[in-house]
Design an enzyme around this catalytic site. Sequence first.
Site, PDB file in Angstrom:
ATOM      1  N   HIS A   1      98.951  46.756  33.666  1.00  0.00           N
ATOM      2  CA  HIS A   1      99.126  45.354  33.245  1.00  0.00           C
ATOM      3  C   HIS A   1     100.491  44.819  33.716  1.00  0.00           C
ATOM      4  O   HIS A   1     100.594  43.690  34.200  1.00  0.00           O
ATOM      5  CB  HIS A   1      99.096  45.229  31.710  1.00  0.00           C
ATOM      6  CG  HIS A   1      97.781  45.556  31.068  1.00  0.00           C
ATOM      7  ND1 HIS A   1      97.650  46.473  30.050  1.00  0.00           N
ATOM      8  CD2 HIS A   1      96.525  45.069  31.290  1.00  0.00           C
ATOM      9  CE1 HIS A   1      96.393  46.531  29.657  1.00  0.00           C
ATOM     10  NE2 HIS A   1      95.680  45.705  30.406  1.00  0.00           N
TER      11      HIS A   1
ATOM     12  N   LYS B   1      86.479  43.593  16.977  1.00  0.00           N
ATOM     13  CA  LYS B   1      86.848  44.754  17.790  1.00  0.00           C
ATOM     14  C   LYS B   1      88.000  45.502  17.117  1.00  0.00           C
ATOM     15  O   LYS B   1      89.059  44.914  16.895  1.00  0.00           O
ATOM     16  CB  LYS B   1      87.257  44.270  19.201  1.00  0.00           C
ATOM     17  CG  LYS B   1      87.224  45.342  20.262  1.00  0.00           C
ATOM     18  CD  LYS B   1      87.353  44.696  21.639  1.00  0.00           C
ATOM     19  CE  LYS B   1      87.728  45.686  22.712  1.00  0.00           C
ATOM     20  NZ  LYS B   1      87.954  45.035  24.007  1.00  0.00           N
TER      21      LYS B   1
ATOM     22  N   ARG C   1      90.410  46.719  39.072  1.00  0.00           N
ATOM     23  CA  ARG C   1      90.743  48.069  39.519  1.00  0.00           C
ATOM     24  C   ARG C   1      89.707  48.534  40.541  1.00  0.00           C
ATOM     25  O   ARG C   1      89.968  48.598  41.721  1.00  0.00           O
ATOM     26  CB  ARG C   1      90.825  49.025  38.316  1.00  0.00           C
ATOM     27  CG  ARG C   1      92.075  48.816  37.487  1.00  0.00           C
ATOM     28  CD  ARG C   1      91.958  49.416  36.133  1.00  0.00           C
ATOM     29  NE  ARG C   1      90.803  48.866  35.422  1.00  0.00           N
ATOM     30  CZ  ARG C   1      90.533  49.070  34.149  1.00  0.00           C
ATOM     31  NH1 ARG C   1      91.307  49.841  33.438  1.00  0.00           N
ATOM     32  NH2 ARG C   1      89.489  48.520  33.574  1.00  0.00           N
TER      33      ARG C   1
ATOM     34  N   SER D   1      93.539  50.836  28.959  1.00  0.00           N
ATOM     35  CA  SER D   1      94.078  51.036  27.604  1.00  0.00           C
ATOM     36  C   SER D   1      93.270  52.104  26.877  1.00  0.00           C
ATOM     37  O   SER D   1      93.830  52.941  26.161  1.00  0.00           O
ATOM     38  CB  SER D   1      94.047  49.723  26.818  1.00  0.00           C
ATOM     39  OG  SER D   1      94.852  48.769  27.441  1.00  0.00           O
TER      40      SER D   1
HETATM   41  O1  PNS Z   1      91.328  43.124  27.860  1.00  0.00           O
HETATM   42  P1  PNS Z   1      89.906  42.676  27.661  1.00  0.00           P
HETATM   43  O2  PNS Z   1      89.379  43.188  26.329  1.00  0.00           O
HETATM   44  O3  PNS Z   1      89.024  43.037  28.827  1.00  0.00           O
HETATM   45  O4  PNS Z   1      89.945  41.063  27.571  1.00  0.00           O
HETATM   46  C1  PNS Z   1      88.780  40.319  27.358  1.00  0.00           C
HETATM   47  C2  PNS Z   1      89.113  38.849  27.047  1.00  0.00           C
HETATM   48  C3  PNS Z   1      90.070  38.752  25.886  1.00  0.00           C
HETATM   49  C4  PNS Z   1      89.742  38.196  28.254  1.00  0.00           C
HETATM   50  C5  PNS Z   1      87.768  38.140  26.710  1.00  0.00           C
HETATM   51  O5  PNS Z   1      87.083  38.880  25.732  1.00  0.00           O
HETATM   52  C6  PNS Z   1      87.969  36.715  26.198  1.00  0.00           C
HETATM   53  O6  PNS Z   1      88.300  35.831  26.957  1.00  0.00           O
HETATM   54  N1  PNS Z   1      87.746  36.498  24.881  1.00  0.00           N
HETATM   55  C7  PNS Z   1      87.839  35.197  24.264  1.00  0.00           C
HETATM   56  C8  PNS Z   1      86.437  34.573  24.017  1.00  0.00           C
HETATM   57  C9  PNS Z   1      85.910  33.947  25.294  1.00  0.00           C
HETATM   58  O7  PNS Z   1      86.382  32.910  25.720  1.00  0.00           O
HETATM   59  N2  PNS Z   1      84.951  34.635  25.954  1.00  0.00           N
HETATM   60  C10 PNS Z   1      84.423  34.237  27.245  1.00  0.00           C
HETATM   61  C11 PNS Z   1      83.462  33.087  27.188  1.00  0.00           C
HETATM   62  S1  PNS Z   1      82.077  33.356  26.167  1.00  0.00           S
END
Ligand code: PNS
Length: 162
Positions: free
Chosen positions: A17, A41, A90, A128
């Site tokens: 990150h 989560k 990645r 992570s």
């Molecule tokens: O590090 P991650 O867990 O892969 O991140 C995922 C994240 C936080 C980017 C994604 O879950 C997110 O954007 N969540 C907020 C809700 C949202 O807008 N979801 C996408 C449209 S439904």
Amino acid sequence: MRLAVYPGSFDPVTNGHIDILEKTSKIFDKIIVAVVHNVSKKALFTLDERVALIRESSKHLVNIEVECFSGLLANYLSEKNACAIIRGLRTVADFEYEMHMAMINKKLMPGLDTIFVMSDSKYIFVSSSIIKEAALLGGDINGLVPEVVKKGLEEKRRQLNL
Ligand code: PNS
């Protein structure tokens, strides 16, 4: 002002990150690292701990801010007047999920694009989840996470009596 948002769970932040942040902080005027508050989560680190770990690990970068967000990412971006979402890629395994996310975000906020950045090859296997598993089982994670995160994981291991 080119403001981008780098969203994620960051449970915890890794050197992968930070590598993405180092690269993109040269491209954008300001980056907000947006830590998602996702009640469904279960995270190892609390929201405040995750924010503190990112702040400490990115303090060498002057144009980074760290915040929390909940709800739709597209709404958060619109509120911040951001011009882009930053996501790391990645391997090809990340691609399908990331493509779907980029598409729904584009649909929800048409003026906005997701910029994908590849992390350095030495972090290609670093996530992570894998870091948490290795660290909580006593594995050596030197060089894969910032020093402050390593200490935080050691503390969690002690608290969990592992
Ligand atoms: O590090 P991650 O867990 O892969 O991140 C995922 C994240 C936080 C980017 C994604 O879950 C997110 O954007 N969540 C907020 C809700 C949202 O807008 N979801 C996408 C449209 S439904």
